[in-house]
Design a protein around this motif. Structure first.
Motif, mmCIF file in Angstrom:
data_model
loop_
_atom_site.group_PDB
_atom_site.id
_atom_site.type_symbol
_atom_site.label_atom_id
_atom_site.label_comp_id
_atom_site.label_asym_id
_atom_site.label_seq_id
_atom_site.Cartn_x
_atom_site.Cartn_y
_atom_site.Cartn_z
ATOM 1 N N UNK A 14 -11.946 43.805 -7.957
ATOM 2 C CA UNK A 14 -12.882 44.663 -8.632
ATOM 3 C C UNK A 14 -14.346 44.204 -8.234
ATOM 4 N N UNK A 15 -15.255 44.911 -7.560
ATOM 5 C CA UNK A 15 -16.556 44.610 -7.327
ATOM 6 C C UNK A 15 -17.514 45.516 -8.392
ATOM 7 N N UNK A 16 -18.087 44.645 -9.364
ATOM 8 C CA UNK A 16 -19.196 45.240 -10.345
ATOM 9 C C UNK A 16 -20.378 45.837 -9.681
ATOM 10 N N UNK A 17 -20.919 46.639 -10.387
ATOM 11 C CA UNK A 17 -22.148 47.139 -9.769
ATOM 12 C C UNK A 17 -23.323 46.129 -9.794
ATOM 13 N N UNK A 18 -23.333 44.999 -10.452
ATOM 14 C CA UNK A 18 -24.305 44.077 -10.443
ATOM 15 C C UNK A 18 -23.574 42.841 -9.375
ATOM 16 N N UNK A 19 -22.847 43.112 -8.507
ATOM 17 C CA UNK A 19 -22.354 41.998 -7.470
ATOM 18 C C UNK A 19 -22.995 42.494 -6.273
ATOM 19 N N UNK A 20 -23.559 41.411 -5.892
ATOM 20 C CA UNK A 20 -24.126 41.237 -4.482
ATOM 21 C C UNK A 20 -23.240 42.135 -3.238
ATOM 22 N N UNK A 21 -22.138 42.254 -3.503
ATOM 23 C CA UNK A 21 -21.202 42.898 -2.719
ATOM 24 C C UNK A 21 -20.957 44.343 -3.304
ATOM 25 N N UNK A 22 -21.639 44.982 -4.264
ATOM 26 C CA UNK A 22 -21.493 46.338 -4.493
ATOM 27 C C UNK A 22 -22.125 47.195 -3.643
ATOM 28 N N UNK A 23 -21.554 48.478 -3.547
ATOM 29 C CA UNK A 23 -21.893 49.350 -2.481
ATOM 30 C C UNK A 23 -23.315 49.934 -2.881
ATOM 31 N N UNK A 24 -24.465 49.786 -1.905
ATOM 32 C CA UNK A 24 -25.581 50.320 -2.244
ATOM 33 C C UNK A 24 -25.550 51.999 -2.400
ATOM 34 N N UNK A 25 -26.307 52.358 -3.059
ATOM 35 C CA UNK A 25 -26.420 53.754 -3.541
ATOM 36 C C UNK A 25 -26.363 54.729 -2.126
ATOM 37 N N UNK A 26 -27.300 54.258 -1.115
ATOM 38 C CA UNK A 26 -27.238 55.285 -0.004
ATOM 39 C C UNK A 26 -25.870 55.306 0.575
ATOM 40 N N UNK A 27 -24.902 54.557 0.288
ATOM 41 C CA UNK A 27 -23.571 54.744 0.969
ATOM 42 C C UNK A 27 -22.765 55.991 0.618
ATOM 43 N N UNK A 28 -23.283 56.462 -0.845
ATOM 44 C CA UNK A 28 -22.761 57.815 -1.164
ATOM 45 C C UNK A 28 -22.907 58.863 -0.064
ATOM 46 N N UNK A 29 -24.187 59.002 0.609
ATOM 47 C CA UNK A 29 -24.581 59.951 1.586
ATOM 48 C C UNK A 29 -24.027 61.310 0.751
ATOM 49 N N UNK A 30 -24.695 61.656 -0.446
ATOM 50 C CA UNK A 30 -24.188 62.967 -1.067
ATOM 51 C C UNK A 30 -25.156 64.213 -0.406
ATOM 52 N N UNK A 31 -26.427 63.557 0.430
ATOM 53 C CA UNK A 31 -27.256 64.724 0.824
ATOM 54 C C UNK A 31 -28.094 65.371 -0.161
ATOM 55 N N UNK A 32 -27.993 64.981 -1.382
ATOM 56 C CA UNK A 32 -28.818 65.668 -2.558
ATOM 57 C C UNK A 32 -30.301 65.165 -2.240
ATOM 58 N N UNK A 33 -31.302 65.770 -2.380
ATOM 59 C CA UNK A 33 -32.725 65.570 -2.233
ATOM 60 C C UNK A 33 -33.627 66.524 -3.231
ATOM 61 N N UNK A 34 -34.680 65.821 -3.491
ATOM 62 C CA UNK A 34 -35.906 66.549 -4.183
ATOM 63 C C UNK A 34 -36.879 66.380 -3.040
ATOM 64 N N UNK A 35 -37.747 67.538 -2.980
ATOM 65 C CA UNK A 35 -39.067 67.567 -2.338
ATOM 66 C C UNK A 35 -39.176 68.849 -1.479
ATOM 67 N N UNK A 36 -39.414 69.568 -2.088
ATOM 68 C CA UNK A 36 -39.899 71.176 -1.310
ATOM 69 C C UNK A 36 -41.212 71.510 -2.080
ATOM 70 N N UNK A 37 -42.425 70.789 -1.774
ATOM 71 C CA UNK A 37 -43.626 71.084 -2.375
ATOM 72 C C UNK A 37 -43.882 72.582 -2.255
ATOM 73 N N UNK A 38 -43.484 73.539 -1.488
ATOM 74 C CA UNK A 38 -43.639 75.003 -1.825
ATOM 75 C C UNK A 38 -42.932 75.662 -2.779
ATOM 76 N N UNK A 39 -41.733 75.121 -3.011
ATOM 77 C CA UNK A 39 -40.960 75.378 -4.390
ATOM 78 C C UNK A 39 -41.600 74.683 -5.702
ATOM 79 N N UNK A 40 -42.054 73.822 -5.423
ATOM 80 C CA UNK A 40 -42.786 73.112 -6.779
ATOM 81 C C UNK A 40 -42.568 71.817 -6.620
#
Length: 113
Positions: A61-87
């Motif tokens: 088991x590799x806990x979230x606070x371990x140096x070996x934990x998977x960085x969040x960017x590895x999820x590659x969910x593709x979810x973003x915020x940032x369309x100033x024309x929408x708001x």
């Protein structure tokens, strides 16, 4: 009953460009003792917080606070915020146990949710 999710609203996010929600707290997981490959928590269980007991025999088991934990960017969910024309605000849906971003929607300023 929408399931194990939390909703977040943030003003002034992604005003200049799209901002990935694959950032923040690393993911825990189970590391194979032979290949060293870590299976992320969000593929192990979405019904509870993953612990060492969820790892198969021969995996560590590799806990979230371990140096070996998977960085969040590895999820590659593709979810973003940032369309100033929408708001300049963003409403987001995250998985309650894993923290995995599910979706986001840009919107005019939000004062409450």
């Amino acid at each position: 009953a929408d399931g194990p999710y939390v909703y977040v609203a943030v003003d002034d996010t992604g005003e200049d460009e799209a901002t990935s929600l694959d950032a923040g707290t690393p993911y825990s997981g189970c590391q194979d003792g032979t290949t060293n490959v870590i299976t992320p928590e969000y593929t192990i269980s979405t019904t509870r917080l993953v612990t060492a007991e969820d790892c198969p025999e021969g995996q560590a088991f590799i806990p979230r606070d371990s140096p070996s934990a998977l960085v969040a960017s590895t999820a590659q969910s593709g979810v973003v915020c940032g369309d100033a024309t929408a708001g300049t605000a963003c409403v987001m849906k995250y998985h309650k146990y894993t923290g995995l971003p599910i979706w986001a929607h840009d919107t005019p300023d939000v004062s409450g949710l």
